[in-house]
Write a protein that holds these residues in place. Structure first.
Motif, PDB file in Angstrom:
ATOM      1  N   PHE A   1       0.846  -1.197   0.000  1.00  0.00           N
ATOM      2  CA  PHE A   1       0.000   0.000   0.000  1.00  0.00           C
ATOM      3  C   PHE A   1       0.879   1.244   0.000  1.00  0.00           C
ATOM      4  CE2 PHE A   1       0.825  -1.003   4.408  1.00  0.00           C
ATOM      5  CZ  PHE A   1       0.980   0.225   5.047  1.00  0.00           C
TER       6      PHE A   1
ATOM      7  N   THR B   1      -3.052   5.619   2.052  1.00  0.00           N
ATOM      8  CA  THR B   1      -4.067   4.866   1.310  1.00  0.00           C
ATOM      9  C   THR B   1      -4.531   3.700   2.187  1.00  0.00           C
ATOM     10  OG1 THR B   1      -2.504   3.358   0.227  1.00  0.00           O
ATOM     11  CG2 THR B   1      -3.003   5.436  -0.923  1.00  0.00           C
TER      12      THR B   1
ATOM     13  N   ILE C   1      -4.997   0.071   3.697  1.00  0.00           N
ATOM     14  CA  ILE C   1      -4.207  -1.145   3.896  1.00  0.00           C
ATOM     15  C   ILE C   1      -5.050  -2.328   3.414  1.00  0.00           C
ATOM     16  CG2 ILE C   1      -3.138  -2.651   5.629  1.00  0.00           C
ATOM     17  CD1 ILE C   1      -2.721  -0.090   7.340  1.00  0.00           C
TER      18      ILE C   1
ATOM     19  N   GLY D   1      -1.020   4.221   6.872  1.00  0.00           N
ATOM     20  CA  GLY D   1      -2.071   3.649   6.050  1.00  0.00           C
ATOM     21  C   GLY D   1      -3.387   3.714   6.805  1.00  0.00           C
TER      22      GLY D   1
END
Length: 192
Positions: A50, A54, A56, A188
């Motif tokens: 990832f 953003t 996971i 993440g």
């Protein structure tokens, strides 16, 4: 001299307020992160699973295989003697929730594969500590609801900390705080 008389109800309310204040103060001071040196991140920490900021993938969470994601980094200072890796969730309802503690990792190590085995002796002669689940090794994101942020943090130290396997995050960071020479971070998100 006049003595102020308080009703039992006011005394009880003041006692409750005092206990709440003590509890909140204790919770706030229990996380060592605020005591660490404020260094500008220079180590580039990343994952092939990832990108920063953003989502996971569920494979690395309690909804999937619950295995650690692959991680890699660069720019470890040449004077570094060991590395620490911490993964935690500051958005947990009860305060920061720790998902992974790995320490005394060789500074020559520049990556970890996905699925690091949850044993006290980690990869590259490193040591793994206890997470907030009370277990050794990595346990993935598992928020009760909503979207949480998960921070993977790496610290380069000018010495090994050499504390027993199974130590918790605060003990590891307290032992390390005077020896941190560089840091890096990857964040993440995960939603349930």
């Amino acid at each position: 001299m006049q003595v102020l008389q308080l009703s039992p109800r006011i005394v009880l309310n003041l006692s409750v307020v005092g206990l709440i204040f003590i509890a909140l103060t204790a919770c706030r001071t229990n996380d060592v992160d605020a005591e660490l040196p404020k260094l500008e991140p220079t180590i580039q920490l990343q994952s092939s699973a990832f990108a920063a900021d953003t989502s996971i993938p569920s494979e690395y969470t309690c909804d999937g295989e619950d295995r650690s994601p692959p991680l890699s980094w660069d720019a470890v200072p040449s004077e570094a003697q060991s590395l620490i890796l911490i993964a935690d969730d500051p958005d947990a309802p009860g305060g920061t929730f720790v998902h992974w503690v790995l320490y005394d990792l060789s500074p020559q190590t520049l990556q970890l594969p996905g699925g690091v085995t949850p044993v006290t002796q980690g990869p590259q002669q490193s040591v793994q500590g206890k997470n907030s689940f009370g277990k050794i090794g990595y346990r993935g994101p598992c928020p009760p609801s909503g979207t949480h942020r998960y921070f993977f943090k790496i610290y380069a130290l000018d010495q090994k900390i050499e504390i027993e396997p199974g130590a918790k995050k605060n003990k590891v960071l307290l032992a390390a705080k005077e020896h941190i020479i560089a840091t890096g971070e990857l964040m993440g998100r995960y939603s349930r």
